[in-house]
Structures are given as structure tokens and as C-alpha cells.
Design an enzyme around this catalytic site. Structure first.
Site, PDB file in Angstrom:
ATOM      1  N   ARG A  75      -4.164   2.611  -0.180  1.00 52.63           N
ATOM      2  CA  ARG A  75      -4.287   3.939  -0.497  1.00 52.63           C
ATOM      3  C   ARG A  75      -4.752   4.448  -1.739  1.00 52.63           C
ATOM      4  O   ARG A  75      -4.951   3.679  -2.554  1.00 52.63           O
ATOM      5  CB  ARG A  75      -3.007   4.508  -0.444  1.00 52.63           C
ATOM      6  CG  ARG A  75      -2.064   4.077  -1.399  1.00 52.63           C
ATOM      7  CD  ARG A  75      -0.898   4.987  -1.479  1.00 52.63           C
ATOM      8  NE  ARG A  75       0.237   4.440  -2.466  1.00 52.63           N
ATOM      9  CZ  ARG A  75      -0.041   4.472  -3.883  1.00 52.63           C
ATOM     10  NH1 ARG A  75      -0.895   4.673  -4.486  1.00 52.63           N
ATOM     11  NH2 ARG A  75       0.962   3.743  -4.536  1.00 52.63           N
ATOM     12  N   THR A  80       3.758   3.810  -7.642  1.00 55.85           N
ATOM     13  CA  THR A  80       4.789   4.765  -7.475  1.00 55.85           C
ATOM     14  C   THR A  80       5.867   4.053  -6.888  1.00 55.85           C
ATOM     15  O   THR A  80       5.837   2.697  -6.630  1.00 55.85           O
ATOM     16  CB  THR A  80       4.259   5.767  -6.123  1.00 55.85           C
ATOM     17  OG1 THR A  80       5.567   6.982  -6.464  1.00 55.85           O
ATOM     18  CG2 THR A  80       3.918   5.427  -4.966  1.00 55.85           C
ATOM     19  N   TYR A  81       6.828   4.692  -6.502  1.00 53.91           N
ATOM     20  CA  TYR A  81       8.201   3.990  -6.160  1.00 53.91           C
ATOM     21  C   TYR A  81       8.734   4.635  -4.958  1.00 53.91           C
ATOM     22  O   TYR A  81       8.630   5.906  -4.756  1.00 53.91           O
ATOM     23  CB  TYR A  81       9.134   4.021  -7.386  1.00 53.91           C
ATOM     24  CG  TYR A  81      10.586   3.781  -6.819  1.00 53.91           C
ATOM     25  CD1 TYR A  81      10.931   2.515  -6.498  1.00 53.91           C
ATOM     26  CD2 TYR A  81      11.591   4.791  -6.467  1.00 53.91           C
ATOM     27  CE1 TYR A  81      12.388   2.124  -6.160  1.00 53.91           C
ATOM     28  CE2 TYR A  81      12.888   4.651  -5.944  1.00 53.91           C
ATOM     29  CZ  TYR A  81      13.277   3.324  -5.600  1.00 53.91           C
ATOM     30  OH  TYR A  81      14.398   2.947  -5.305  1.00 53.91           O
ATOM     31  N   HIS A  82       9.195   3.809  -4.060  1.00 49.46           N
ATOM     32  CA  HIS A  82       9.972   4.283  -2.812  1.00 49.46           C
ATOM     33  C   HIS A  82      11.313   3.741  -2.954  1.00 49.46           C
ATOM     34  O   HIS A  82      11.440   2.711  -2.928  1.00 49.46           O
ATOM     35  CB  HIS A  82       9.086   3.987  -1.582  1.00 49.46           C
ATOM     36  CG  HIS A  82       7.803   4.592  -1.450  1.00 49.46           C
ATOM     37  ND1 HIS A  82       7.342   5.916  -1.647  1.00 49.46           N
ATOM     38  CD2 HIS A  82       6.582   3.810  -1.312  1.00 49.46           C
ATOM     39  CE1 HIS A  82       5.989   5.942  -1.505  1.00 49.46           C
ATOM     40  NE2 HIS A  82       5.431   4.789  -1.374  1.00 49.46           N
ATOM     41  N   ALA A 143       4.540  12.420  -4.335  1.00 53.15           N
ATOM     42  CA  ALA A 143       3.231  11.807  -4.483  1.00 53.15           C
ATOM     43  C   ALA A 143       2.591  11.772  -3.452  1.00 53.15           C
ATOM     44  O   ALA A 143       3.083  11.980  -2.215  1.00 53.15           O
ATOM     45  CB  ALA A 143       3.637  10.560  -5.083  1.00 53.15           C
ATOM     46  N   GLY A 156       0.032   8.515   3.171  1.00 62.80           N
ATOM     47  CA  GLY A 156       0.629  10.081   3.166  1.00 62.80           C
ATOM     48  C   GLY A 156       1.152  10.660   1.794  1.00 62.80           C
ATOM     49  O   GLY A 156       0.775  10.584   0.914  1.00 62.80           O
ATOM     50  N   PHE A 157       2.252  11.043   1.950  1.00 63.96           N
ATOM     51  CA  PHE A 157       3.133  11.563   0.729  1.00 63.96           C
ATOM     52  C   PHE A 157       4.809  10.891   0.879  1.00 63.96           C
ATOM     53  O   PHE A 157       5.159  10.340   1.584  1.00 63.96           O
ATOM     54  CB  PHE A 157       3.338  12.853   1.034  1.00 63.96           C
ATOM     55  CG  PHE A 157       4.199  13.541   2.041  1.00 63.96           C
ATOM     56  CD1 PHE A 157       5.463  13.705   1.554  1.00 63.96           C
ATOM     57  CD2 PHE A 157       3.850  13.855   3.242  1.00 63.96           C
ATOM     58  CE1 PHE A 157       6.640  14.115   2.867  1.00 63.96           C
ATOM     59  CE2 PHE A 157       4.621  14.259   4.228  1.00 63.96           C
ATOM     60  CZ  PHE A 157       6.075  14.338   3.995  1.00 63.96           C
ATOM     61  N   ALA A 158       5.301  11.104  -0.554  1.00 61.08           N
ATOM     62  CA  ALA A 158       6.576  10.543  -0.716  1.00 61.08           C
ATOM     63  C   ALA A 158       7.247  11.619  -1.383  1.00 61.08           C
ATOM     64  O   ALA A 158       7.080  12.069  -2.631  1.00 61.08           O
ATOM     65  CB  ALA A 158       6.631   9.282  -1.252  1.00 61.08           C
ATOM     66  N   CYS A 174       2.391   6.774 -11.061  1.00 66.85           N
ATOM     67  CA  CYS A 174       0.815   7.154 -11.219  1.00 66.85           C
ATOM     68  C   CYS A 174       0.162   7.110 -12.337  1.00 66.85           C
ATOM     69  O   CYS A 174      -0.627   7.981 -12.575  1.00 66.85           O
ATOM     70  CB  CYS A 174       1.091   8.900 -10.739  1.00 66.85           C
ATOM     71  SG  CYS A 174       1.677   8.966  -8.998  1.00 66.85           S
TER      72      CYS A 174
END
Length: 232
Positions: A75, A80-82, A143, A156-158, A174
């Protein structure tokens, strides 16, 4: 236009990535409609195409000890973190049906998150002139990162809802050193029901993009279709 919405529980990142890739192939072949996956992930750090390994402030070994995987993906964006309590939305969409304009599509995705935050949490969010994503003042709350192949999007997004924000301190989110991160729980002091959040956001997404027909499937339903080589 028809939208298929997949509501899922906690799904390992690698499993969700494999499913996205299969769905993108189906969408490229016009075998399925535009599809929105709404789910959560166990703890994982992802690095996009512009990701810098220097933005990992802890070693992979220490992160692994904390139960956090590290995955490199295709992507846009950086690191970033999920984690649990974060609403993740993956969009498998044919841009041919969205004026073939990626920038317009991303702007609508950003606006859908902003609208959701305002309507369902009373949070006034917006965009940054310097950085992608959705912000509340100087703190990022969502994000965004998209990839595109043969006219079809992925990723997509988080959106941070109930998630523990501590793991963001293990990275430079980021690649931004002078901004913070936040969540709806931090801003409102309220815990949100994640199933309700998925349902509410799905309605906002549908309206933002103008879909006039929707179909909803569970993660198990989706996996059965894929395992039987059916697309529904």
C-alpha cells in the site's frame, strides 16, 4: 451500483491480506461487485511502500515478544500500527465506476471517516495540509493507504476507536515525529461497541459513494464462497 459489505471479527493481518488479493482478482474480472471489508486485527505493525525501517523504535524481536508482528506490504504510505479496538476498512473497488479518479476516491474515503466521526461520536475531525489521514487538531485518528492494480483498489483506512494507543510509541507513525495519535475513546471518554461501529460506518460509506444496492456477508460466508471457487 452495488456494494458488498463483509463484517468480520478479529482477523489476522496475513489472512486478511490474502483475502484482499483474491477479491481484487475477482473484481478485476468483474466477478464480484465493489467490496468493503470491515474488521479488526490482532496487534501488527505494517510498512507501506515508503516505509522506513528506522521508524521502528523497537527491534522486531522485542515487538514479537510483545505479541506484535511486522509485515511489509504494497500500500501507499509508511508505517502504522493495527490492533484490537481499531476499525479497519479495506476497499476493493473498480475505479472505472468512480470516474477513474484515484484522488477523488481517496478524498471521499477521508470524508466518509470525517462524517462518521461527526455523526456518531460528535468529534470534529479534518485533514492536514501536510500529512495524509484524518486528524483531530494535531493528533491523527485515522491512517489511510491505498494501492491500485489494473484499475482496482486495495487496502484502505484504520480508525482508532477503542484501541490501546501504547504500541504507537513503539514506532514513528507514518514517519511523523511532531504529531500525536488519538482515538474516539480518548476524546469522548466512552467505549464504543465495535459491531455497532462497523454497521454505522458501512451506512456512511454507502451514502458517500452513492451505492443504491448493498449485500452483507459474514467472514465465514466469504471464506466459504472463496473455498468453493464461487463469488456469490
Amino acid at each position: 451500483m452495488k456494494l458488498r459489505i463483509i463484517h468480520a471479527p478479529l482477523v489476522p493481518y496475513g489472512e486478511a491480506l490474502t483475502i484482499q488479493q483474491k477479491l481484487r482478482e475477482f473484481r478485476q474480472g468483474e466477478e464480484i461487485p465493489d467490496t468493503l471489508l470491515l474488521l479488526e486485527h490482532p496487534p501488527v505493525v505494517t510498512l507501506g511502500k515508503r516505509g522506513d525501517h528506522g521508524d521502528l523504535l523497537l527491534s522486531r524481536e522485542i515487538l514479537a515478544q510483545k505479541g506484535i508482528d511486522v509485515v511489509e506490504i504494497d500500500r501507499g504510505g509508511q508505517i502504522t500500527y493495527h490492533g484490537p479496538g481499531q476499525l479497519v476498512g479495506y476497499v476493493i473497488v473498480n475505479l472505472y465506476h468512480h470516474q477513474r479518479k484515484l484522488r477523488l476516491f481517496v478524498e471521499r474515503l477521508e470524508n466518509s471517516v470525517i462524517r462518521y466521526l461527526g455523526e456518531y461520536h460528535g468529534i470534529e475531525a479534518g485533514l492536514s495540509e501536510e500529512h495524509v489521514g484524518v486528524w483531530v487538531k494535531d493528533a491523527k485518528i485515522a491512517a489511510l493507504g491505498i494501492s491500485i492494480s489494473r484499475g482496482v483498489t486495495m487496502h484502505g483506512f484504520a480508525l482508532n476507536i477503542n484501541c490501546d494507543l501504547t504500541p504507537f510509541s513503539y514506532i514513528i507513525p507514518c514517519g511523523i515525529t511532531d504529531k500525536g495519535v488519538t482515538s474516539t475513546r480518548m476524546l469522548t471518554g466512552r467505549e464504543s461497541d465495535m459491531e455497532r461501529a462497523r454497521l454505522d460506518y458501512a451506512g456512511v460509506f454507502r451514502d458517500t459513494y452513492g451505492y443504491n444496492e448493498t449485500e452483507e456477508l459474514s467472514w465465514d460466508d466469504l471464506n466459504i464462497l472463496i473455498s468453493e471457487n464461487r463469488t456469490g
